[in-house]
Design a protein around this motif. Structure first.
Motif, PDB file in Angstrom:
ATOM      1  N   GLU A   4       5.050   7.038   3.909  1.00 31.68           N
ATOM      2  CA  GLU A   4       5.949   5.948   3.521  1.00 31.68           C
ATOM      3  C   GLU A   4       6.766   6.372   2.311  1.00 31.68           C
ATOM      4  OE1 GLU A   4       5.487   1.788   1.088  1.00 31.68           O
ATOM      5  OE2 GLU A   4       3.970   2.221   2.606  1.00 31.68           O
TER       6      GLU A   4
ATOM      7  N   GLU B 172       8.903   4.442   7.023  1.00 31.07           N
ATOM      8  CA  GLU B 172       7.604   4.958   7.440  1.00 31.07           C
ATOM      9  C   GLU B 172       7.811   5.989   8.543  1.00 31.07           C
ATOM     10  OE1 GLU B 172       5.529   0.601   6.692  1.00 31.07           O
ATOM     11  OE2 GLU B 172       5.179   1.632   8.591  1.00 31.07           O
TER      12      GLU B 172
ATOM     13  N   ARG C 171      -1.576   5.414   6.116  1.00 30.79           N
ATOM     14  CA  ARG C 171      -0.232   5.712   5.634  1.00 30.79           C
ATOM     15  C   ARG C 171      -0.268   6.110   4.169  1.00 30.79           C
ATOM     16  NH1 ARG C 171       2.812   0.824   4.382  1.00 30.79           N
ATOM     17  NH2 ARG C 171       1.707  -0.019   6.194  1.00 30.79           N
TER      18      ARG C 171
ATOM     19  N   THR D  75      -0.247   1.824   9.364  1.00 31.79           N
ATOM     20  CA  THR D  75       0.850   1.502  10.271  1.00 31.79           C
ATOM     21  C   THR D  75       0.255   1.391  11.666  1.00 31.79           C
ATOM     22  OG1 THR D  75       2.507   2.651   8.924  1.00 31.79           O
ATOM     23  CG2 THR D  75       3.038   2.273  11.249  1.00 31.79           C
TER      24      THR D  75
END
Length: 323
Positions: A206, A122, A151, A168
């Motif tokens: 990601e 990430e 994300r 996140t």
């Protein structure tokens, strides 16, 4: 504003994802804290590799003075598949490992420092556009002590988009000081990664399972959520959808958030570094004819009858949500 990033690292196949994370954070990240363990979340000995990876590739050199590695030797119990809490067993191991960074962070940083609770795959993109950092600062300044950053997710390849948006979390050191249990910092992460609304700009990307096929299978065998077979994972790559685990009783349907699609990368959906290096970053594990594979392998899903029933069910769910 000071921002640090703490995350877990497993094995050398994560190297390119790690490099992307560092490049996209750039000068805006004060420190990256890597937490690794000699055992997998399913109890297998593997060793530790972060230092070896960093020292063996000169591309990491600009970041070495801002990287701190915490290495542990915790032997997690193998997952007991006869119990109902299979995912909890693995996730508790992850939470304990993630929480190992807490003492280092709270002893080194002031309460107003922001801490990104992320994974190696990430990346917080603060360098592709000058507006990215400004947006993050705006969001953090208007928050209290925790923000869930949307994300965008790419699985199996760097241009293979999974539209299920997750978050996140980024929190303050002050908040971490209250996370005193051996899993509490881990819970700050796991409790705040669910579905969220996208911002006007995507800041976190990601790149899960963006490896060659053997390493995709390896990661699924070692990560916290056990119970998926190699056959199920291979099938998910063949037809470009998330793995459907018979162990969990999951079934595939036409829900949009179960399927992935190859996309053209643009400034709106991807970081500049990935776009500029896509030609050699590509894993090419997703079969080019995955759409035809879907028709071949799941013909029932694409019948007029099933499509109509699915549309009716979705419409009913939408109405019930608004009652």
């Amino acid at each position: 504003m000071k921002i640090i990033d703490t995350f877990l690292f497993s094995e050398p196949y994560e190297k390119e994802s790690l490099l992307i994370k560092l490049i996209l954070g750039g000068e805006f990240i004060a420190e990256w804290i890597i937490v690794e363990n000699e055992y997998t979340f399913q109890g297998e000995y593997k060793g530790v590799f972060a230092r070896q990876v960093l020292d063996s590739d000169e591309r990491f050199a600009p970041f070495l003075d801002r990287i701190h590695i915490i290495s542990a030797n915790i032997k997690y119990s193998p997952i007991d598949y006869s119990r109902k809490d299979v995912d909890t067993q693995g996730m508790d191991s992850e939470r304990r490992q993630r929480s190992l960074a807490r003492e280092y962070i709270i002893n080194r940083y002031s309460d107003d420092t922001w801490v990104l609770l992320s994974d190696a795959d990430e990346a917080l993109d603060l360098v592709s556009d000058s507006e990215n950092y400004k947006l993050l600062v705006q969001k953090l300044n208007s928050a209290n002590d925790l923000v869930c950053i949307p994300r965008r997710r790419f699985w199996y390849d760097f241009d293979n988009l999974w539209n299920a948006v997750r978050a996140t979390p980024i929190t303050t050191v002050a908040r971490l000081r209250t996370a005193a249990g051996d899993m509490d910092m881990g819970f700050l992460r796991s409790d705040h990664i669910g579905t969220t609304h996208e911002w006007e700009r995507t800041l976190v990307f990601e790149y899960s399972y963006c490896y060659e096929r053997a390493y995709i299978l390896r990661k699924f065998r070692t990560f916290p959520h056990g119970g998926m077979t190699d056959r199920e994972i291979t099938q998910s790559i063949r037809c470009n959808h998330i793995p459907i685990s018979a162990f969990r009783g999951k079934k595939l349907d036409l829900h949009r958030d179960l399927w992935m699609e190859k996309v053209t990368l643009t400034p709106e959906n991807s970081p500049r570094y990935v776009r500029e290096n896509l030609a050699w970053l590509r894993t090419n594990v997703v079969e080019t004819n995955y759409q035809q594979n879907r028709l071949t392998d799941y013909p029932t899903l694409y019948t007029v009858r099933h499509r109509a029933l699915f549309a009716i069910k979705q419409a009913i769910k939408k109405v019930l949500r608004h009652l």
